[in-house]
Structures are given as structure tokens and as C-alpha cells.
Design a protein around this motif. Structure first.
Motif, PDB file in Angstrom:
ATOM      1  N   TYR A 124     -89.223  23.092 -14.025  1.00 21.66           N
ATOM      2  CA  TYR A 124     -89.371  23.948 -15.211  1.00 21.66           C
ATOM      3  C   TYR A 124     -88.851  25.338 -14.883  1.00 21.66           C
ATOM      4  CZ  TYR A 124     -91.683  26.114 -19.277  1.00 21.66           C
ATOM      5  OH  TYR A 124     -91.963  26.796 -20.438  1.00 21.66           O
ATOM      6  N   VAL A 125     -87.867  25.795 -15.643  1.00 23.01           N
ATOM      7  CA  VAL A 125     -87.265  27.114 -15.436  1.00 23.01           C
ATOM      8  C   VAL A 125     -88.111  28.156 -16.158  1.00 23.01           C
ATOM      9  CG1 VAL A 125     -85.185  28.523 -15.664  1.00 23.01           C
ATOM     10  CG2 VAL A 125     -84.978  26.053 -15.319  1.00 23.01           C
ATOM     11  N   MET A 126     -88.594  29.162 -15.405  1.00 23.00           N
ATOM     12  CA  MET A 126     -89.510  30.155 -15.983  1.00 23.00           C
ATOM     13  C   MET A 126     -89.077  31.571 -15.626  1.00 23.00           C
ATOM     14  SD  MET A 126     -93.182  28.310 -15.206  1.00 23.00           S
ATOM     15  CE  MET A 126     -92.863  28.018 -13.477  1.00 23.00           C
ATOM     16  N   TYR A 127     -89.247  32.471 -16.595  1.00 22.35           N
ATOM     17  CA  TYR A 127     -89.041  33.896 -16.326  1.00 22.35           C
ATOM     18  C   TYR A 127     -90.240  34.456 -15.563  1.00 22.35           C
ATOM     19  CZ  TYR A 127     -85.431  33.478 -19.914  1.00 22.35           C
ATOM     20  OH  TYR A 127     -84.336  33.096 -20.643  1.00 22.35           O
ATOM     21  N   MET A 128     -91.420  33.996 -15.956  1.00 20.02           N
ATOM     22  CA  MET A 128     -92.674  34.400 -15.312  1.00 20.02           C
ATOM     23  C   MET A 128     -93.733  33.371 -15.679  1.00 20.02           C
ATOM     24  SD  MET A 128     -93.641  37.668 -17.721  1.00 20.02           S
ATOM     25  CE  MET A 128     -92.088  38.457 -17.384  1.00 20.02           C
ATOM     26  N   ALA A 129     -94.849  33.395 -14.969  1.00 18.26           N
ATOM     27  CA  ALA A 129     -95.903  32.416 -15.246  1.00 18.26           C
ATOM     28  C   ALA A 129     -97.269  32.989 -14.906  1.00 18.26           C
ATOM     29  CB  ALA A 129     -95.653  31.141 -14.456  1.00 18.26           C
ATOM     30  N   PHE A 130     -98.239  32.735 -15.782  1.00 18.58           N
ATOM     31  CA  PHE A 130     -99.628  33.140 -15.564  1.00 18.58           C
ATOM     32  C   PHE A 130    -100.531  31.968 -15.937  1.00 18.58           C
ATOM     33  CE2 PHE A 130     -97.211  36.808 -17.065  1.00 18.58           C
ATOM     34  CZ  PHE A 130     -97.366  37.696 -16.008  1.00 18.58           C
ATOM     35  N   GLY A 131    -101.602  31.801 -15.177  1.00 17.16           N
ATOM     36  CA  GLY A 131    -102.574  30.779 -15.541  1.00 17.16           C
ATOM     37  C   GLY A 131    -102.590  29.595 -14.596  1.00 17.16           C
ATOM     38  N   TYR A 151    -103.767  27.928 -24.735  1.00 15.70           N
ATOM     39  CA  TYR A 151    -102.771  27.933 -23.669  1.00 15.70           C
ATOM     40  C   TYR A 151    -103.437  28.062 -22.298  1.00 15.70           C
ATOM     41  CZ  TYR A 151    -100.300  29.363 -27.888  1.00 15.70           C
ATOM     42  OH  TYR A 151     -99.831  29.446 -29.168  1.00 15.70           O
ATOM     43  N   GLN A 152    -103.223  27.060 -21.449  1.00 18.16           N
ATOM     44  CA  GLN A 152    -103.774  27.095 -20.095  1.00 18.16           C
ATOM     45  C   GLN A 152    -102.849  27.815 -19.115  1.00 18.16           C
ATOM     46  OE1 GLN A 152    -107.008  25.927 -19.419  1.00 18.16           O
ATOM     47  NE2 GLN A 152    -106.851  26.020 -21.659  1.00 18.16           N
ATOM     48  N   VAL A 153    -101.567  27.869 -19.465  1.00 17.57           N
ATOM     49  CA  VAL A 153    -100.592  28.572 -18.637  1.00 17.57           C
ATOM     50  C   VAL A 153     -99.606  29.282 -19.571  1.00 17.57           C
ATOM     51  CG1 VAL A 153     -99.097  26.527 -18.453  1.00 17.57           C
ATOM     52  CG2 VAL A 153     -98.913  28.343 -16.757  1.00 17.57           C
ATOM     53  N   LEU A 154     -99.251  30.509 -19.218  1.00 13.44           N
ATOM     54  CA  LEU A 154     -98.350  31.312 -20.053  1.00 13.44           C
ATOM     55  C   LEU A 154     -96.981  31.392 -19.395  1.00 13.44           C
ATOM     56  CD1 LEU A 154    -100.746  34.270 -20.957  1.00 13.44           C
ATOM     57  CD2 LEU A 154    -100.467  32.079 -22.118  1.00 13.44           C
ATOM     58  N   THR A 155     -95.980  30.859 -20.068  1.00 12.26           N
ATOM     59  CA  THR A 155     -94.616  30.916 -19.565  1.00 12.26           C
ATOM     60  C   THR A 155     -93.655  31.129 -20.728  1.00 12.26           C
ATOM     61  OG1 THR A 155     -94.270  28.535 -19.800  1.00 12.26           O
ATOM     62  CG2 THR A 155     -95.137  29.298 -17.697  1.00 12.26           C
ATOM     63  N   ASN A 156     -92.532  31.767 -20.437  1.00 10.57           N
ATOM     64  CA  ASN A 156     -91.434  31.909 -21.394  1.00 10.57           C
ATOM     65  C   ASN A 156     -91.920  32.264 -22.804  1.00 10.57           C
ATOM     66  OD1 ASN A 156     -90.004  31.200 -19.132  1.00 10.57           O
ATOM     67  ND2 ASN A 156     -89.575  29.120 -19.785  1.00 10.57           N
ATOM     68  N   GLY A 157     -91.547  31.479 -23.826  1.00 10.79           N
ATOM     69  CA  GLY A 157     -91.887  31.804 -25.210  1.00 10.79           C
ATOM     70  C   GLY A 157     -93.369  31.742 -25.523  1.00 10.79           C
ATOM     71  N   VAL A 158     -94.140  31.030 -24.711  1.00  7.58           N
ATOM     72  CA  VAL A 158     -95.585  30.914 -24.946  1.00  7.58           C
ATOM     73  C   VAL A 158     -96.266  32.269 -24.809  1.00  7.58           C
ATOM     74  CG1 VAL A 158     -97.718  29.849 -24.099  1.00  7.58           C
ATOM     75  CG2 VAL A 158     -95.613  28.515 -24.198  1.00  7.58           C
ATOM     76  N   ILE A 159     -95.713  33.134 -23.961  1.00  8.25           N
ATOM     77  CA  ILE A 159     -96.315  34.453 -23.732  1.00  8.25           C
ATOM     78  C   ILE A 159     -96.379  35.242 -25.035  1.00  8.25           C
ATOM     79  CG2 ILE A 159     -96.023  36.680 -22.551  1.00  8.25           C
ATOM     80  CD1 ILE A 159     -94.845  35.152 -20.200  1.00  8.25           C
ATOM     81  N   THR A 160     -95.295  35.214 -25.816  1.00 12.49           N
ATOM     82  CA  THR A 160     -95.265  35.931 -27.100  1.00 12.49           C
ATOM     83  C   THR A 160     -96.316  35.384 -28.048  1.00 12.49           C
ATOM     84  OG1 THR A 160     -92.891  36.283 -26.811  1.00 12.49           O
ATOM     85  CG2 THR A 160     -93.785  36.641 -29.014  1.00 12.49           C
TER      86      THR A 160
END
Length: 606
Positions: A512-519, A57-66
Motif C-alpha cells: 500500500y503506497v502511503m503519504y503518511m499513516a496514523f493508527g 477509521y482505524q488507520v488514517l492514510t492518504n484520502g482518509v485523513i481528509t
């Protein structure tokens, strides 16, 4: 036991001891801030970035974070975050506890090196179950209830507005949140001495938590009497100091012309004085709170004064700065701060905010959400966009509906995919909101497009989960058929749907609708980011703009948050209350007054 002193007497003794250690306290905070922000945080950020890049994962958003957190790299990230939290906690607060203990026990102030070595020697105590609770105490509990201590990592912690809105609508969840808040307040009071005891007595974190709990439990009256009493005196002192420092600014308001350079300089000097006073007060509050807890601990516990093994106390540079050098540094600081304030005041005077406003689910405060009535109300109030939610019926028609089921807005406990369009058109989507809207139907996306064409732009949010490919194709068909691509953006929480739109119809603007984003945000194949408002930072907006992408903030119904967001540079605010947001942005763009400039300066500094 605590000695019989009045609140005022105790406050005087607290301040007397604090001012004895003023230089060590202030210089230590200055050097630790430099150490944390220049060395520690960048180093850990580099480490965390390297760990994340080694994952799929190059960027962490929404369900990808889990998914990421459950991976080996996610486990390593959690471990690194825990180590970082422990180091910052021990350096930032633990060091002040050491200085406070030395002052209270009448020992010589230690060297910076000896404080660092002693504090960091406690790392092993915090790498434990008890240590985890202390970390949660300082980085979650205290910021959540917003009292006492703020660290460099977490200054405040609050639930996102969309979660709070949902919780407030469900009585059981609202009651549960209230219960959790009460429990956190209860524990935060009882654990308040835990880190002090760990550092001063050199015992395990678990034992320190237990001792702190017992200490408060057995001395409720004296604990609350002195802590709340001194807190009240602090508030009064801060209030009076703020008023006195503000008075000159408002007394000269009638005689100073802000449009002239001389007027700007005079105002900037006075505002610099005020801001420096605020800075000094905020700088004092942290170590004063630490020293208050040190005093309370010794007096409530009856413990003998502990002498910490800090090594050599020679070359005590924390107190060795000459008065003349200190005065020159003070003057230089004031001079530079004034120049910066002049530049900031000029910038604030010339700033105009150009922000689009999106009506969330239409004007959902004035009309039932996701209806033509809500779109009409959004038009009447001058919204730039209306955000609508789109799902498919059983027979493949795109309709406006937010929830998975129709029950909340129509009273029918079925999914839209269970009913045909003809059946859905018989439902009443307005009476739940008001009898005035009895019989208001659920519109199709086609009807919404025809209704809004050349009147209102639409933010079409795709609600996936049922025949997603058909949903994407139907939305693309309607936008293309009615030449609506210049009036529409398509958004979704499901990144696969965004990619499907980009692949099939790149001429349609996507978000893209996101709760939060990292990366690395550049790896996302989208035209703009639609972010939960509380997670947006100025740096995030700057990074997005560097990539040529706008930032939309959802869902914003608070004017203080609006001010923060427009200062951060967001491009679009999604709200339930169009008038509130429009009026506030108009106010922000109005002619500058002393009050407005001061508000803006404080916002920037915060």
C-alpha cells in the motif's frame, strides 16, 4: 533605546547574564523534558488514540485523513492538538522566557511550580486568532525556515520530496514557493517578540503580534546589527569548540586499533566527550536565544523592567543543588554515557545494511521513464526492482504510463483510456527525454514482464480511475500466465485496488503506497508499506516489522536521507538515481573509520 555597545560587549553581557541563570535554565529544561516526554505526550497520545478508535477509521492514510478531519472526531483531534501545542509551547519556551525575564530584571529565580502556574495561566490568551498565529509561528514557520527555536513536538518541517520535485518542474509553483518562503522569513522576523510580549506584559496574543511587528519595523538597523552579530559570534564559538573537541579523536587515529576492545574504549571516551560538548552547546543555544530576545526586547522597546507576579520565591529548588551533588551527577552522567557509547560503537562496527534498491519508473535518470530502455538501464546498474506505473488503454490493454495524460512524455494531450493500444504504439515516448531515444514506444505490461523475467523484479503500481476491476484482473492474469508472482509486487495509492488483489490473488505480494499513516497499521490488508520517505520513523519501521511487513521508502535521491532510512531499518529504497544510492550503501557497509563511526553516532543521536 538600545545602549551603545559593540557586538562583543553585548555578547559578553548576554553570556554574563546567561551564566548567572545557568542552573535555573538547565535544570528547568531537564524537568520540562521529563514532564513532556513522560507525562504530557503519552497522555495526549492516549487521548488521540481513543478519539480515533471511536471513529469509523482505524488507520488514517492518504484520502482518509481528509475525511477523518471533517468528522466530529477529526474536529476533536484538531482541538486536542491545538491544546497540546499551547501547553508544550508555554511550558517549554514560555518557562525559559520567565526565567530570562527574572535574570534580566535582577529578580530571584522562581520555583518550578510558580513558573508552571504562571505560564499555564496564559493558555486563554493563546486560544484565540492571535494565539493560533503564534502556534503556527513556532510549529510551522520557524521549523520551515529552520532558525531560532525547535520544540519537542516539531523540530523541523519540510515539504515531502515528491511535492518539491513537482513544484520545481512547474515555474509558476516554484515562484510561488519562493514567494511564500520570503513571506514566512519576513513574518518570522517581525513576530519574533510576540510570545515574549504576551508573557512579560500579560497582554493578548493579537496585541503582542502587533507590538512585535512595530518594534522590529522601527528598529531594523539595531535589531539586525545585534541579532545577526551575536548569531555570527555564536557560530564562531560553536565551530571552535567543535574543532577543539574533535582534535584528540583524529590525533590518535594512527595509534589506536578500532578492532581491539582497548581501542574501542579509548575512542568511545573521546567521542563521549565530544558528544557531551555538542549536547551542552545545543542545550545552551536554546536558552541563550531566548535571553537574547529578552534583552533585545527591553533595549529596543525602552520598556521598564517588568516584575512578573509569580507568587512565593521561597524554596528555590532550581538553584539549590549543592556543588558536590552536581559534580557527582556530572561524573555519573559521563560514566553512563561512555558505557552507552562503547556499546553503540561496537554495534556500528558490526552493522551491515541489506537494502534492496528499486529504480523509480525504471532508471529514469538515464533513460525515458516507464520504457524498456529504462528497464534495461536499471538492469545494467544492478537495481533489484524497477517500479513501473500501469494503466488501461481504451481496448483494455495494460500499458506503462505514470501521468493521467500522455502529453508530458509523448506530446499527445489525451488519456490512455481515449486511445487503443494500436494508436498508442504509434507514439514516441523517448524524444522528450533525449533525441537518442527517438521512437521509443510505450510498452505494455506484458512486454515489460517478458523483458524483465529472470533479470529484474517489478514493482507494478496500479493507477486507478478507469475500469479498475478490469485493470486488476488484467494484471493478475499476466502475472499468473507468466508465473511472475515471485518477481513482482503490486502496489497502489488506492487501497480498494490493494484489497481487490488480496481477495482475488492472495499469492501476489501487495504494497500500500502511503503519504503518511496514523493508527492501527495491522488493520491494513497488505503485505508491505510503501511510504513517502520524509514521513518514515524508526518507530514506524519497528512496528511494521513486528507485524511481519517490510517498509519501502519513496522517492529517495539524497544520501543523507538514505543514511537515516537505513539506520531506521527500511527494507527497500525507491530512487531515480540507482548509482548514487548503491554507492552510498556500499560506503555505509565499508570498513569503519573514525569519521564513519562519528557520522553514525551523530545520526543515531539526531
Amino acid at each position: 533605546m538600545i545602549q551603545k555597545h559593540s557586538i562583543i560587549q553585548e555578547y559578553r553581557m548576554l553570556l554574563k547574564e546567561f551564566f548567572i541563570g545557568l542552573k535555573p535554565f538547565l535544570i528547568y529544561q531537564l524537568f520540562t523534558a521529563a514532564l513532556i516526554y513522560i507525562l504530557i505526550l503519552p497522555s495526549f497520545q492516549l487521548l488521540l488514540t481513543s478519539v480515533m478508535k471511536s471513529s469509523p477509521y482505524q488507520v488514517l492514510t492518504n484520502g482518509v485523513i481528509t475525511k477523518y478531519l471533517l468528522s466530529p472526531q477529526g474536529f476533536l483531534t484538531i482541538l486536542l492538538a491545538m491544546v497540546l501545542s499551547i501547553i508544550v509551547l508555554l511550558i517549554e519556551i514560555g518557562g525559559l522566557i520567565v526565567i530570562s525575564n527574572q535574570i534580566y530584571t535582577r529578580h530571584a529565580p522562581p520555583t518550578f511550580k510558580s513558573i508552571m502556574v504562571y505560564c499555564l495561566s496564559n493558555i486563554k490568551k493563546l486560544i484565540s486568532i492571535g494565539g493560533l498565529f503564534i502556534i503556527l509561528y513556532f510549529f510551522v514557520m520557524m521549523p520551515f525556515i529552520n532558525i531560532a527555536f525547535r520544540t519537542s513536538l516539531v523540530s523541523n518541517f519540510s515539504l515531502p520530496s515528491f511535492i518539491l520535485d513537482y513544484v520545481n518542474q512547474v515555474p509558476v509553483l516554484d515562484l510561488l514557493l519562493t514567494f511564500i518562503s520570503i513571506v514566512l522569513i519576513f513574518l518570522s522576523i517581525h513576530w519574533i517578540f510576540a510570545l515574549h510580549i504576551t508573557i512579560i506584559k500579560d497582554i493578548s496574543a493579537r496585541s503582542a503580534i502587533r507590538e512585535s511587528y512595530r518594534l522590529v519595523k522601527h528598529h531594523y538597523f539595531n535589531f539586525f546589527k545585534y541579532s545577526l552579530g551575536i548569531l555570527l559570534v555564536n557560530i564562531i564559538v560553536i565551530f571552535i569548540s567543535s574543532i577543539v573537541s574533535l582534535l584528540p579523536i583524529f590525533l590518535i587515529e594512527e595509534w589506536v586499533n578500532l578492532s581491539t576492545l582497548s581501542g574501542t574504549i579509548i575512542v568511545s571516551i573521546l567521542m563521549t566527550i565530544y558528544l557531551l560538548i555538542l549536547f551542552i552547546i545545543s542545550t545552551f543555544v536554546f536558552p541563550i536565544n531566548v535571553h537574547l530576545i529578552t534583552r533585545l526586547y527591553y533595549q529596543l522597546s525602552g520598556e521598564p523592567k517588568h516584575h512578573l507576579r509569580l507568587g512565593s520565591s521561597q524554596a528555590r529548588w532550581l538553584t539549590s543543588m549543592k556543588k558536590r551533588t552536581f559534580n557527582w551527577l556530572l561524573f555519573l552522567t559521563f560514566f553512563i554515557a561512555t558505557l552507552i557509547t562503547i556499546v553503540m560503537v561496537e554495534d556500528i562496527k558490526n552493522t551491515k545494511y541489506d537494502v534492496d534498491i528499486t529504480a523509480h519508473r525504471g532508471a529514469s535518470v538515464q533513460a525515458p521513464e516507464n520504457t524498456l530502455a529504462a528497464l534495461q538501464s536499471a538492469i545494467d546498474q544492478g537495481a533489484d526492482y524497477a517500479e513501473i506505473d500501469v494503466q488501461l488503454t481504451k481496448d483494455g490493454h495494460a500499458i506503462l504510463l505514470h501521468d493521467k495524460k500522455l502529453s508530458r512524455t509523448t506530446g499527445v494531450d489525451q488519456k490512455p483510456s481515449d486511445l487503443t493500444l494500436k494508436e498508442i504504439k504509434t507514439l514516441d515516448a523517448g524524444s522528450w527525454f533525449s533525441s537518442e531515444y527517438h521512437g521509443e514506444p510505450i510498452p505494455t505490461l506484458e512486454e515489460a514482464i517478458l523483458f524483465s523475467k529472470d533479470r529484474l523484479k517489478l514493482n507494478i503500481e496500479l493507477k486507478g480511475g478507469y475500469n479498475d476491476e478490469q485493470l486488476v484482473n488484467e494484471v493478475i492474469r499476466l502475472i499468473k500466465e507468466y508465473h511472475f508472482n515471485y518477481q513482482a509486487v503490486v502496489t497502489s495509492l488506492d487501497y480498494n485496488l490493494i484489497e481487490a488483489i488480496e481477495d482475488s490473488a492472495p499469492y501476489i505480494t501487495t504494497g500500500y503506497v502511503m503519504y503518511m499513516a496514523f493508527g492501527d497499521l495491522s488493520t491494513l490488508n497488505t503485505d508491505f508499506y510503501s511510504m513517502e520517505a520524509s514521513t518514515i520513523t524508526e518507530q514506524f519501521v519497528y512496528n511494521a516489522h513486528i507485524l511481519g511487513r517490510d517498509v519501502h521508502a519513496w522517492t529517495v535521491n539524497d544520501i543523507d536521507l538514505v543514511t537515516e532510512l537505513v539506520d531506521d531499518g527500511v527494507d527497500n529504497i525507491i530512487t531515480d538515481d540507482i548509482r548514487l544510492i548503491k554507492n552510498h550503501i556500499t560506503y555505509l557497509n565499508s570498513e569503519m573509520s573514525f569519521e564513519r563511526i562519528l557520522e553514525n553516532l551523530l545520526e543515531i543521536i539526531e
